[in-house]
Write an enzyme that holds these catalytic residues in place. Structure first.
Site, mmCIF file in Angstrom:
data_model
loop_
_atom_site.group_PDB
_atom_site.id
_atom_site.type_symbol
_atom_site.label_atom_id
_atom_site.label_comp_id
_atom_site.label_asym_id
_atom_site.label_seq_id
_atom_site.Cartn_x
_atom_site.Cartn_y
_atom_site.Cartn_z
ATOM 1 N N HIS A 83 0.921 -1.160 -0.167
ATOM 2 C CA HIS A 83 0.037 -0.052 0.096
ATOM 3 C C HIS A 83 0.954 1.158 -0.037
ATOM 4 C CE1 HIS A 83 -2.944 -2.599 2.535
ATOM 5 N NE2 HIS A 83 -3.418 -2.245 1.259
ATOM 6 N N SER A 135 -3.061 -7.376 2.788
ATOM 7 C CA SER A 135 -3.322 -7.441 4.123
ATOM 8 C C SER A 135 -3.773 -8.992 4.962
ATOM 9 C CB SER A 135 -4.033 -6.316 4.618
ATOM 10 O OG SER A 135 -3.796 -5.302 3.969
#
Ligand code: ADP
Length: 233
Positions: free
Chosen positions: A17, A127
């Site tokens: 990210h 994630s």
């Protein structure tokens, strides 16, 4: 001024990210990182915690702002003067879904989507995978920022400690603020989740007698309509 948004769950933020956010910050005047609020989706960290971690790890960029949203991403864009969405593409498998979302967002509100190819160092990174590996004691250093690594270890240790049911089941911290009916519903939903956040022994103890192994939850389709990404954690 060109303001863009990087939407997602960020549960928690990873180096993948961060790579996209940093590259976008180098291209646009302002980057808004928008954390999706979705109470029906199981999360390890609350929205406040995710926002706080994102603030810490992006503090070095003067033009990155952290916010939160629920509902349609195009509405968030309209309310915040945002003209484009930035999305990271990890693999061809990301593309089909992301293209549909991009086309829908353009059709609904003329919001453009800019795709950035992942840094090859992070092309395998998401994630949910980081959480899964960390839960089973795997080493995730180098995959998430150091402050996230520390928070991840603390949270997983917390989950294994005896505590009130909401903590044991990994319910969002918002559960306590919901009406009794919603909290009951959430508890039921989480009871039928696959317990991927628990150790195998704990999972076996928590699994209700009626729950079938195939009873895997899917992410809220409405939330997918908001376009943050396609992977349920
Ligand atoms: P995930 O849980 O899969 O990490 P998020 O919803 O938090 O997904 O992701 C938000 C955005 O970040 C999505 O556009 C996604 O494509 C992008 N992204 C996530 N991980 C990476 C990565 N490793 N490389 C590039 N982009 C990524």
């Amino acid at each position: 001024m060109q303001r863009v948004v990087c939407p997602g769950s960020f549960d928690p933020v990873t180096n993948g990210h961060l790579d996209i956010i940093a590259r976008a910050a180098g291209l646009y005047d302002e980057v808004v990182v928008a954390v999706l609020i979705n109470v029906t989706k199981h999360s390890l960290f609350t929205v406040d915690e995710r926002v706080e971690m994102l603030r810490e790890v992006t503090a070095r960029y003067g033009n990155v702002k952290i916010d939160r949203f629920h509902g349609l991403l195009v509405d968030f864009c309209a309310n915040n003067g945002i003209s484009a969405v930035i999305k990271g593409l990890r693999a061809v498998s990301d593309f089909e879904y992301e293209m549909q979302m991009a086309q829908m967002n353009y059709r609904m509100a003329k919001v453009e989507t800019m795709f950035m190819t992942t840094n090859p160092l992070y092309s395998f990174l998401r994630s949910s995978l980081v959480k899964e590996i960390a839960r089973y004691g795997g080493d995730v250093s180098g995959l998430v920022p150091d402050i996230v690594l520390a928070r991840l270890r603390d949270r997983l240790a917390e989950e294994l400690r005896p505590g009130p049911p909401a903590v044991k089941l990994g319910l969002p911290r918002t559960a306590g603020r919901l009406s009794a009916r919603s909290a009951k519903l959430l508890t039921r939903v989480h009871c039928h989740a696959p317990y991927t956040h628990q150790s195998p022994a704990r999972r076996a103890r928590l699994r209700p007698a009626r729950a079938r192994p195939s009873g895997r939850l899917r992410a809220d389709p409405a939330a997918h309509g908001a376009g943050p990404g396609r992977h349920a954690p």
